[in-house]
Design a protein around this motif. Structure first.
Motif, PDB file in Angstrom:
ATOM      1  N   ILE A 108       0.835  -1.264  -0.040  1.00 54.75           N
ATOM      2  CA  ILE A 108      -0.037   0.046  -0.002  1.00 54.75           C
ATOM      3  C   ILE A 108       0.890   1.297  -0.080  1.00 54.75           C
ATOM      4  O   ILE A 108       1.338   1.724   0.892  1.00 54.75           O
ATOM      5  N   PRO A 109       1.180   1.780  -1.295  1.00 59.71           N
ATOM      6  CA  PRO A 109       1.942   2.904  -1.319  1.00 59.71           C
ATOM      7  C   PRO A 109       1.338   4.233  -0.581  1.00 59.71           C
ATOM      8  O   PRO A 109       0.040   4.052  -0.519  1.00 59.71           O
ATOM      9  N   PHE A 110       1.892   5.150  -0.044  1.00 57.34           N
ATOM     10  CA  PHE A 110       1.155   6.138   0.443  1.00 57.34           C
ATOM     11  C   PHE A 110       0.376   6.850  -0.358  1.00 57.34           C
ATOM     12  O   PHE A 110      -0.918   7.501   0.061  1.00 57.34           O
ATOM     13  N   TYR A 111       0.493   6.993  -1.607  1.00 51.84           N
ATOM     14  CA  TYR A 111      -0.614   7.483  -2.514  1.00 51.84           C
ATOM     15  C   TYR A 111      -1.640   6.663  -2.857  1.00 51.84           C
ATOM     16  O   TYR A 111      -2.773   7.006  -3.672  1.00 51.84           O
ATOM     17  N   TYR A 112      -1.780   5.343  -2.391  1.00 48.51           N
ATOM     18  CA  TYR A 112      -2.710   4.454  -2.615  1.00 48.51           C
ATOM     19  C   TYR A 112      -3.839   4.597  -1.380  1.00 48.51           C
ATOM     20  O   TYR A 112      -4.882   4.428  -1.566  1.00 48.51           O
ATOM     21  N   GLN A 113      -3.105   5.043  -0.288  1.00 53.93           N
ATOM     22  CA  GLN A 113      -3.927   5.354   1.002  1.00 53.93           C
ATOM     23  C   GLN A 113      -5.215   6.193   0.981  1.00 53.93           C
ATOM     24  O   GLN A 113      -6.138   5.709   1.401  1.00 53.93           O
ATOM     25  N   PRO A 114      -5.195   7.189   0.246  1.00 51.17           N
ATOM     26  CA  PRO A 114      -6.517   7.915   0.362  1.00 51.17           C
ATOM     27  C   PRO A 114      -7.485   7.350  -0.506  1.00 51.17           C
ATOM     28  O   PRO A 114      -8.622   7.713  -0.141  1.00 51.17           O
ATOM     29  N   PHE A 115      -7.156   6.332  -1.247  1.00 48.62           N
ATOM     30  CA  PHE A 115      -8.298   5.676  -2.085  1.00 48.62           C
ATOM     31  C   PHE A 115      -8.579   4.589  -1.495  1.00 48.62           C
ATOM     32  O   PHE A 115      -9.526   3.653  -2.097  1.00 48.62           O
ATOM     33  N   HIS A 116      -7.816   4.134  -0.495  1.00 44.66           N
ATOM     34  CA  HIS A 116      -8.240   2.666   0.028  1.00 44.66           C
ATOM     35  C   HIS A 116      -8.134   1.442  -0.744  1.00 44.66           C
ATOM     36  O   HIS A 116      -9.210   0.603  -0.867  1.00 44.66           O
TER      37      HIS A 116
ATOM     38  N   SER B 116       3.718  -7.666   8.419  1.00 53.19           N
ATOM     39  CA  SER B 116       3.417  -6.482   8.079  1.00 53.19           C
ATOM     40  C   SER B 116       4.249  -5.457   8.257  1.00 53.19           C
ATOM     41  O   SER B 116       5.225  -5.730   9.382  1.00 53.19           O
ATOM     42  N   ARG B 117       4.599  -4.391   7.495  1.00 49.37           N
ATOM     43  CA  ARG B 117       5.837  -3.595   7.868  1.00 49.37           C
ATOM     44  C   ARG B 117       5.706  -2.375   6.689  1.00 49.37           C
ATOM     45  O   ARG B 117       4.774  -2.341   5.743  1.00 49.37           O
ATOM     46  N   GLY B 118       6.537  -1.279   6.992  1.00 46.20           N
ATOM     47  CA  GLY B 118       6.429  -0.102   6.074  1.00 46.20           C
ATOM     48  C   GLY B 118       5.913   1.086   6.877  1.00 46.20           C
ATOM     49  O   GLY B 118       4.984   1.170   7.793  1.00 46.20           O
ATOM     50  N   PHE B 119       6.471   2.178   6.420  1.00 46.41           N
ATOM     51  CA  PHE B 119       5.905   3.571   6.881  1.00 46.41           C
ATOM     52  C   PHE B 119       5.285   4.317   6.004  1.00 46.41           C
ATOM     53  O   PHE B 119       4.149   4.647   5.932  1.00 46.41           O
ATOM     54  N   LEU B 120       6.018   4.568   4.832  1.00 46.08           N
ATOM     55  CA  LEU B 120       5.223   5.490   3.740  1.00 46.08           C
ATOM     56  C   LEU B 120       4.399   4.306   2.949  1.00 46.08           C
ATOM     57  O   LEU B 120       3.229   4.625   2.251  1.00 46.08           O
ATOM     58  N   ALA B 121       5.324   3.198   2.609  1.00 45.31           N
ATOM     59  CA  ALA B 121       4.347   2.240   1.762  1.00 45.31           C
ATOM     60  C   ALA B 121       4.137   0.733   2.864  1.00 45.31           C
ATOM     61  O   ALA B 121       5.268   0.502   2.984  1.00 45.31           O
ATOM     62  N   HIS B 122       3.126   0.672   2.971  1.00 44.24           N
ATOM     63  CA  HIS B 122       2.604  -0.238   4.000  1.00 44.24           C
ATOM     64  C   HIS B 122       2.642  -1.669   3.319  1.00 44.24           C
ATOM     65  O   HIS B 122       1.922  -1.756   2.207  1.00 44.24           O
ATOM     66  N   LYS B 123       3.261  -2.731   3.734  1.00 49.01           N
ATOM     67  CA  LYS B 123       3.300  -3.929   2.831  1.00 49.01           C
ATOM     68  C   LYS B 123       3.023  -5.051   3.669  1.00 49.01           C
ATOM     69  O   LYS B 123       3.414  -5.234   5.003  1.00 49.01           O
ATOM     70  N   THR B 124       2.089  -6.061   3.223  1.00 47.10           N
ATOM     71  CA  THR B 124       1.742  -7.244   4.315  1.00 47.10           C
ATOM     72  C   THR B 124       2.073  -8.390   3.216  1.00 47.10           C
ATOM     73  O   THR B 124       1.930  -8.413   2.158  1.00 47.10           O
ATOM     74  N   MET B 125       2.512  -9.612   4.103  1.00 51.41           N
ATOM     75  CA  MET B 125       2.524 -10.964   3.277  1.00 51.41           C
ATOM     76  C   MET B 125       2.352 -12.106   4.197  1.00 51.41           C
ATOM     77  O   MET B 125       2.634 -11.976   5.375  1.00 51.41           O
TER      78      MET B 125
END
Length: 406
Positions: A66-74, A221-230
């Motif tokens: 989930i990059p930071f520019y994806y987050q506003p669009f859920h 799960s990890r990440g600050f600007l881009a949240h990533k889960t596996m």
């Protein structure tokens, strides 16, 4: 730029953007997916139609980003891998969070053979979370600043080629008129900026790193600007690697990677399980994360080679003497002016320091070798002197599923 070029430039930019948007819309229009209780079906392609059927029970790994520019669009970016070789079979550039959750739940239901309603949320249990203090120490001991400096110089070399001649000459005059002190200050500032870039890159990657148990899977799960889960199946873990660099040995920190089965390339198969943990607590943490493995070593195998450390040190000293003799011979032949007492004394001191470092390095290499085992694992510890690596080959049993590490 003359007047005509300046007039057409914004038109060219607008037309290019429109073509890119049209291309993206066409790709989206011809990308269709659907799923039922048993499989996921993906249809894509404009002229060459491709249709892919993926049974949920065959999915090995699901990775969310989930990059930071994806987050506003859920929405999320999702990769699905069935081969276990690190190459995703399907990439969803954008899915709603509800769709992504539904696909993951279908996969868990199919693999666990448990019929549940879609609205049911499975309980998860937090097993590990990296602390901010440990992460800061980890980033400071990673030498990531050197990588940041290299990135800065690479960007500058690329930008420098595109700058106009008058601007390049201005920069050249600025640097040429600087004193040695000024150049040193600029270099120090560049290193500080590079260290900050390297620090932020690692901190952004492992910020809020968490591991949760969910049936026979690990949710990472990890990440600050881009949240990533596996999602990672526990029975895919084949080998556990504990790594310590020289700096991390000084602060008693260790990183843990796992190698996954059914992967041909070690680099693709390697996954960070625990980015940073205290060496005193690492076995306790591993027992907590991988609950079905007994990490207590019953028997340690002692080396049968007598005086192995002495043999290794003797070889290094003899090699060093050979190199020193070769260098002195070359200097005597090509640079006789350097055969002054001060130069020879400095050279002798340098060689003594190098010899002492080699003796220490080789002594640690031999004395830190370990081989241990029990009924579930083989424990191998190797060292190249100042960096240490532990490899644990395991036979993992999860709910009746047995996988032998090789």
């Amino acid at each position: 730029m003359n007047e005509s070029r300046f007039t057409y430039f914004p038109i060219i930019v607008i037309v290019t953007l429109l073509l890119l948007l049209l291309s993206a819309w066409v790709q989206w229009f011809f990308f269709i997916f659907e799923f039922d209780e048993h499989e996921l079906t993906v249809k894509k392609g404009i002229f060459n139609k491709n249709q892919l059927h993926i049974p949920f029970e065959r999915i090995q790994t699901i990775t969310r980003t989930i990059p930071f520019y994806y987050q506003p669009f859920h929405v999320v970016r999702m990769q699905i891998d069935t081969s276990g070789q690190g190459k995703p079979d399907v990439i969803f550039d954008a899915l709603t969070i509800k769709q992504a959750n539904l696909i993951e739940q279908k996969r868990r239901v199919a693999q666990n053979s448990i019929q549940k309603e879609f609205e049911t949320i499975e309980t998860t249990k937090l097993q590990y979370q990296v602390t901010t203090k440990e992460l800061i120490v980890y980033t400071l001991t990673s030498l990531g600043g050197l990588g940041g400096v290299v990135v800065l110089f690479t960007i500058w070399s690329q930008v420098d080629e595109m700058l106009p001649k008058n601007l390049k000459s201005s920069f050249g005059d600025f640097f040429n008129h600087q004193s040695v002190t000024g150049l040193c200050i600029l270099f120090v500032l560049t290193v500080i900026v590079g260290i900050f870039i390297g620090f932020f890159r690692i901190f952004n990657r492992y910020f809020n790193f968490k591991i949760k148990h969910q049936n026979n899977h690990l949710n990472i799960s990890r990440g600050f600007l881009a949240h990533k889960t596996m999602q990672l199946k526990l029975n895919r873990i084949q080998t556990i690697q504990l790594r310590q660099t020289m700096l991390r040995r000084l602060v008693r920190l260790v990183s843990v990677n796992v190698l996954l089965s059914a992967s041909q390339d070690e680099k693709d198969a390697q996954t960070v399980l625990i980015p940073v943990a205290s060496i005193d607590k690492i076995m306790t943490t591993l027992k907590k994360v991988l609950t079905s493995i007994d990490f207590d070593v019953d028997h340690w195998q002692v080396s049968n080679i007598d005086k192995a450390a002495w043999y290794q040190v003797r070889f290094s000293v003899l090699r060093n003497i050979f190199i020193m003799t070769l260098v002195i011979s070359v200097v005597m032949f090509y640079f006789p002016s350097m055969l002054q007492r001060s130069y020879m004394l400095l050279f002798f001191i340098i060689m003594m320091v190098i010899t002492a470092i080699l003796i220490l390095k080789n002594t640690l290499t031999i004395t830190e070798q370990k081989l241990g085992f029990n009924q579930e694992l083989v424990y191998i510890q190797r060292s190249n002197g100042f960096a240490r690596k532990v490899i644990i080959f395991v036979v993992i049993k999860f709910k009746g599923c047995e996988k032998a590490g090789s």
